[in-house]
Motif scaffolding. Structure first.
Motif, mmCIF file in Angstrom:
data_model
loop_
_atom_site.group_PDB
_atom_site.id
_atom_site.type_symbol
_atom_site.label_atom_id
_atom_site.label_comp_id
_atom_site.label_asym_id
_atom_site.label_seq_id
_atom_site.Cartn_x
_atom_site.Cartn_y
_atom_site.Cartn_z
ATOM 1 N N TYR A 151 0.819 -1.215 0.000
ATOM 2 C CA TYR A 151 0.000 0.000 0.000
ATOM 3 C C TYR A 151 0.850 1.262 0.000
ATOM 4 N N THR A 152 2.032 1.230 0.621
ATOM 5 C CA THR A 152 2.901 2.407 0.567
ATOM 6 C C THR A 152 3.360 2.688 -0.864
ATOM 7 N N THR A 153 3.673 1.626 -1.591
ATOM 8 C CA THR A 153 4.031 1.818 -3.003
ATOM 9 C C THR A 153 2.860 2.366 -3.806
ATOM 10 N N LEU A 154 1.658 1.837 -3.540
ATOM 11 C CA LEU A 154 0.483 2.298 -4.270
ATOM 12 C C LEU A 154 0.183 3.765 -3.975
ATOM 13 N N LEU A 155 0.212 4.161 -2.689
ATOM 14 C CA LEU A 155 -0.094 5.538 -2.338
ATOM 15 C C LEU A 155 0.982 6.500 -2.839
ATOM 16 N N GLY A 156 2.227 6.030 -2.921
ATOM 17 C CA GLY A 156 3.264 6.877 -3.493
ATOM 18 C C GLY A 156 3.003 7.191 -4.961
ATOM 19 N N PHE A 157 2.566 6.176 -5.718
ATOM 20 C CA PHE A 157 2.196 6.415 -7.118
ATOM 21 C C PHE A 157 1.020 7.378 -7.221
ATOM 22 N N ILE A 158 0.007 7.181 -6.389
ATOM 23 C CA ILE A 158 -1.187 8.023 -6.455
ATOM 24 C C ILE A 158 -0.868 9.454 -6.056
ATOM 25 N N ASN A 159 -0.076 9.638 -4.997
ATOM 26 C CA ASN A 159 0.287 10.996 -4.595
ATOM 27 C C ASN A 159 1.068 11.717 -5.688
ATOM 28 N N PHE A 160 1.956 10.996 -6.352
ATOM 29 C CA PHE A 160 2.717 11.620 -7.443
ATOM 30 C C PHE A 160 1.780 12.078 -8.559
ATOM 31 N N ARG A 161 0.819 11.234 -8.914
ATOM 32 C CA ARG A 161 -0.101 11.605 -9.987
ATOM 33 C C ARG A 161 -1.001 12.781 -9.564
ATOM 34 N N LEU A 162 -1.467 12.774 -8.309
ATOM 35 C CA LEU A 162 -2.341 13.844 -7.843
ATOM 36 C C LEU A 162 -1.593 15.169 -7.747
ATOM 37 N N TYR A 163 -0.369 15.144 -7.238
ATOM 38 C CA TYR A 163 0.389 16.389 -7.085
ATOM 39 C C TYR A 163 0.732 16.982 -8.444
ATOM 40 N N THR A 164 1.153 16.162 -9.359
ATOM 41 C CA THR A 164 1.498 16.690 -10.680
ATOM 42 C C THR A 164 0.269 17.187 -11.441
ATOM 43 N N SER A 165 -0.916 16.625 -11.123
ATOM 44 C CA SER A 165 -2.118 17.064 -11.821
ATOM 45 C C SER A 165 -2.551 18.467 -11.414
ATOM 46 N N VAL A 166 -2.170 18.920 -10.222
ATOM 47 C CA VAL A 166 -2.515 20.277 -9.772
ATOM 48 C C VAL A 166 -1.311 21.214 -9.812
ATOM 49 N N GLY A 167 -0.232 20.784 -10.465
ATOM 50 C CA GLY A 167 0.920 21.661 -10.629
ATOM 51 C C GLY A 167 1.803 21.788 -9.422
ATOM 52 N N LEU A 168 1.945 20.719 -8.625
ATOM 53 C CA LEU A 168 2.796 20.748 -7.439
ATOM 54 C C LEU A 168 3.965 19.785 -7.620
ATOM 55 N N VAL A 169 5.074 20.106 -6.953
ATOM 56 C CA VAL A 169 6.266 19.264 -7.002
ATOM 57 C C VAL A 169 6.097 18.107 -6.031
ATOM 58 N N TYR A 170 6.433 16.889 -6.524
ATOM 59 C CA TYR A 170 6.379 15.718 -5.647
ATOM 60 C C TYR A 170 7.741 15.026 -5.681
ATOM 61 N N PRO A 171 8.276 14.613 -4.537
ATOM 62 C CA PRO A 171 7.717 14.767 -3.190
ATOM 63 C C PRO A 171 7.874 16.192 -2.665
ATOM 64 N N PRO A 172 6.938 16.646 -1.828
ATOM 65 C CA PRO A 172 7.064 18.007 -1.275
ATOM 66 C C PRO A 172 8.189 18.077 -0.256
ATOM 67 N N ARG A 173 8.562 19.289 0.084
ATOM 68 C CA ARG A 173 9.638 19.484 1.051
ATOM 69 C C ARG A 173 9.133 19.160 2.448
ATOM 70 N N PHE A 174 9.891 18.325 3.150
ATOM 71 C CA PHE A 174 9.491 17.860 4.485
ATOM 72 C C PHE A 174 10.519 18.356 5.490
ATOM 73 N N ASP A 175 10.042 19.069 6.518
ATOM 74 C CA ASP A 175 10.902 19.619 7.560
ATOM 75 C C ASP A 175 10.837 18.692 8.765
ATOM 76 N N ALA A 176 11.896 17.897 8.959
ATOM 77 C CA ALA A 176 11.919 16.936 10.056
ATOM 78 C C ALA A 176 11.970 17.629 11.414
ATOM 79 N N LYS A 177 12.641 18.777 11.494
ATOM 80 C CA LYS A 177 12.727 19.495 12.779
ATOM 81 C C LYS A 177 11.358 20.017 13.209
#
Length: 703
Positions: A227-253
């Motif tokens: 499911y992690t692989t599946l959701l990664g594919f779906i998030n990439f398709r959804l983000y690119t469809s609305v003009g966003l960079v995937y993966p987004p920037r993640f601030d661990a701090k």
């Protein structure tokens, strides 16, 4: 003579294969076989007859399609599993020779990496197919994102699930694709509409989770890996469809400091420094496309095919649907079509508000829901995580504050001016609306803001109903008044029960009144005796010296004789005189009833109804019940006559349907009775108690 067929070469026995035979054919271990079947979506099958399928005397329990196992023979993952098996043998030999460094080197450098990309493409040829299978994936990943780290659930898996789910939530916030939500015992249900597909998933509450020993985490971890692989594919398709960079920037701090959703920073796709402009343009274009898809999805199929496509991509929200009215009042109600909420409606629900979340409220679900429905100004206490907070509790821009505590008092005004002097943390801020968390969920499900006074702190909240359940005809509907749902039998039973309660109240009140009347009567008799002894009338006997006294004695004797004649009278022979006496008796009875009502009012008790009226009501209830029973008996007889003309198979089917309807009606009747008792209890509590106990309590307060 025909050729004798060998057993197991044709028919059902050839179409099925046992699990042990499949493992031997694939030449892998049983755990690897389970993983491979989960990845490929192959599940056991149940044959019609296990005896015909099984080749042994003992029937096996697990069967698979032979074609599915043959399909697995060409899977590239089989080579990876065999490499893992060979690596495990090398590591075990190195550890047997006490070569720990070589074993660690083998594990680090020779461990094969499994990639499931080709399996995702095989199982989901189109993106819509992947969206349709996203319900279980989201529920599993949200579950693992909230689990504590143990030896069965490593921290890396939890962090990966948490990041993927937050990325998906950010897409829903950006596109306003969330539609409904519901608070249940299991957790919080969410429903989103993405490209015309309704996706429903469950998120558990953030309580301390205790994992039991009966849970097989190896199988669950296999599903999570897929499911992690599946959701990664779906998030990439959804983000690119609305003009966003995937993966987004993640601030661990920021994530460590409790920022949660604010730890992810979205970036638009663009070049030469024009990222923001390209981001806005692509987002608006895809939002218009999403609104157009929502509109077409809400229309019937015929209208959707004939709907004209707008050149500019603007969505026409002025669509009106016809309402269908039923001709027969006794028929089932027709489901009315309705336009689902689109992205523009969802983006405007909480847009004008500035919301502050108190410490006791669930911050993450409230922040997610408020931002998904248009609110961009959400603040909370810095103790819950300072990064991402929009404002503090004392900020004057706050319009709504969500609290989950008892009623908050207003601050005391200052003596010099009219302003509050030192507002404590538990006091209200004038001009700010305070609501409980359920207000957010009910406003979202209703599609408009609910009345804030119904959700004030300390108030009894309205029932929180599931937005996906619609009451059918004859079932209990909590949104409809009880008078509109009750049947005639339930109304008569409730009236009879209420009448019995009134009779008990009257008996109790009569007992109190009789005791009071007895006390008054004994007091009057005592007063008469005292008057006779002290200040009573002196009766002079015959032979008195005064003439006046003789005349008075004569008048008294004449009056006594008249009274004796009245006492000795046995009745009237004239009918007119008899009717007059009956009228006088009725007048006396009415006077007595009126006197009883006055005495009841003096005691503060409800007035007693005459016995004739009570008997008349009881008789009327009995007559109506008899009519209803007769009508029901005639209806049953008519149904039995019709059933005699039906075929046996249809008659059995009809009886099953009637049985299920009766069970459903029993449940609905129980729910209506419970609601009736609750409403009656509320009314009785407001009046100082219901029934005989309430009367005794009221009398004790008076005396």
């Amino acid at each position: 003579m025909g050729k004798i067929k060998k057993k197991g070469t044709s028919g059902a026995s050839k179409n099925y294969i046992t699990r042990s035979q499949a493992v031997r054919k694939l030449q892998i271990s049983l755990p690897d076989f389970r993983r491979l079947c989960i990845f490929k979506g192959i599940y056991p099958r149940e044959p019609r007859s296990k005896k015909r399928v099984s080749s042994s005397s003992t029937p096996s329990t697990t069967f698979y399609y032979t074609k599915d196992i043959q399909y697995l023979l060409h899977e590239p993952l089989l080579a990876k599993f065999r490499d893992q098996k060979a690596l495990a043998k090398k590591i075990s030999k190195a550890l047997g020779r006490n070569e720990v460094s070589d074993a660690a080197r083998f594990e680090k450098n020779l461990t094969p990496k499994l990639r499931l990309d080709h399996i995702i493409k095989e199982r989901y040829p189109t993106f819509v197919d992947a969206l349709r299978d996203l319900d279980d994936a989201l529920s599993m990943l949200f579950l693992f994102a909230n689990l504590p780290s143990t030896e069965n659930v490593p921290p890396k898996v939890i962090a990966k699930c948490r990041r993927l789910t937050m990325e998906f939530e950010h897409y829903l916030i950006r596109t306003h694709a969330l539609r409904k939500s519901f608070l249940s015992i299991k957790g919080i249900y969410y429903q989103a509409t993405i490209q015309g597909q309704d996706i429903l998933w469950l998120v558990p509450y953030r309580f301390v989770q205790r994992t039991g020993g009966d849970v097989d985490f190896r199988i669950m971890a296999t599903f999570v890996e897929f499911y992690t692989t599946l959701l990664g594919f779906i998030n990439f398709r959804l983000y690119t469809s609305v003009g966003l960079v995937y993966p987004p920037r993640f601030d661990a701090k920021s994530e460590e400091q409790g920022a949660e959703l604010a730890a992810i920073q979205l970036e638009g796709q663009g070049e030469n420094g024009d990222a923001e402009g390209q981001d806005v343009m692509d987002t608006e274009t895809n939002e218009r496309a999403q609104a157009e898809a929502d509109k077409l999805r809400s229309l019937p199929d015929a209208e959707a095919n004939d709907a004209p496509q707008s050149n500019g991509g603007e969505a026409d929200n002025t669509t009106t649907l016809d309402a269908f009215a039923s001709i027969d009042a006794t028929a089932d109600s027709l489901p009315q079509p309705s336009l689902t909420a689109d992205a523009s409606t969802a983006a405007q629900l909480f847009e004008p508000f500035t919301v502050f979340l108190s410490r006791e409220t669930p911050r993450h679900p409230l922040e997610f829901l408020l931002k998904a429905f248009g609110c961009r100004r959400v603040g909370w206490d810095t103790a819950l995580g300072e990064p991402g907070a929009y404002c503090a509790e004392a900020d004057a821009r706050i319009t709504h504050q969500i609290v989950d505590r008892p009623d908050l008092p207003l601050p005391l005004p200052d003596n010099a001016g009219g302003e509050a002097a030192g507002r404590p943390s538990s006091a209200r801020v004038p001009g700010r609306t305070y609501v409980q968390p359920q207000w957010v969920w009910d406003s979202i499900n209703a599609g408009l803001g609910q009345r804030a006074d119904l959700y004030a702190p300390g108030a009894t909240l309205p029932p929180h109903l599931s937005p996906w359940v619609r009451a059918r005809r004859g079932e209990y509907d909590p949104t409809v008044p009880l008078a509109e749902q009750e049947t005639a039998a339930e109304v008569e039973a409730a009236e009879a029960e209420e009448a019995e309660g009134d009779e008990a109240v009257e008996e109790a009140s009569e007992g109190e009144e009789v005791a009071g009347v007895r006390g008054d009567g004994e007091a009057r008799e005592l007063e008469d005796e005292l008057d006779d002894e002290d200040g009573g009338m002196d009766v002079h006997l015959a032979g008195s010296d005064s003439d006046d006294d003789d005349d008075d004695d004569a008048e008294l004797e004449a009056g006594a004789a008249a009274n004796d004649d009245d006492d000795d009278f046995g009745g009237f022979s004239d009918p007119e005189q008899a009717s007059d006496s009956a009228d006088d008796a009725g007048t006396d009875a009415s006077r007595a009833a009126h006197q009883a009502e006055l005495e009841a009012e003096a005691l503060g008790l409800p007035p007693r109804a005459p016995s004739t009226a009570a008997e008349a009501k009881k008789l009327a209830r009995g007559v109506s019940a008899a009519k209803r029973v007769k009508a029901e008996r005639e209806a049953r007889e008519e149904v039995e006559r019709r059933k005699m003309m039906m075929p046996r198979r249809k008659r059995k089917m009809y009886e099953k349907m009637v049985y299920s309807n009766e069970r459903r009606e029993e449940v609905s009747e129980g729910l209506r009775g419970k609601r009736r008792r609750v409403e009656k209890g509320k009314g009785g509590s407001e009046e100082g108690g219901g029934g005989v106990e309430g009367v005794f309590l009221y009398v004790s307060r008076i005396f």
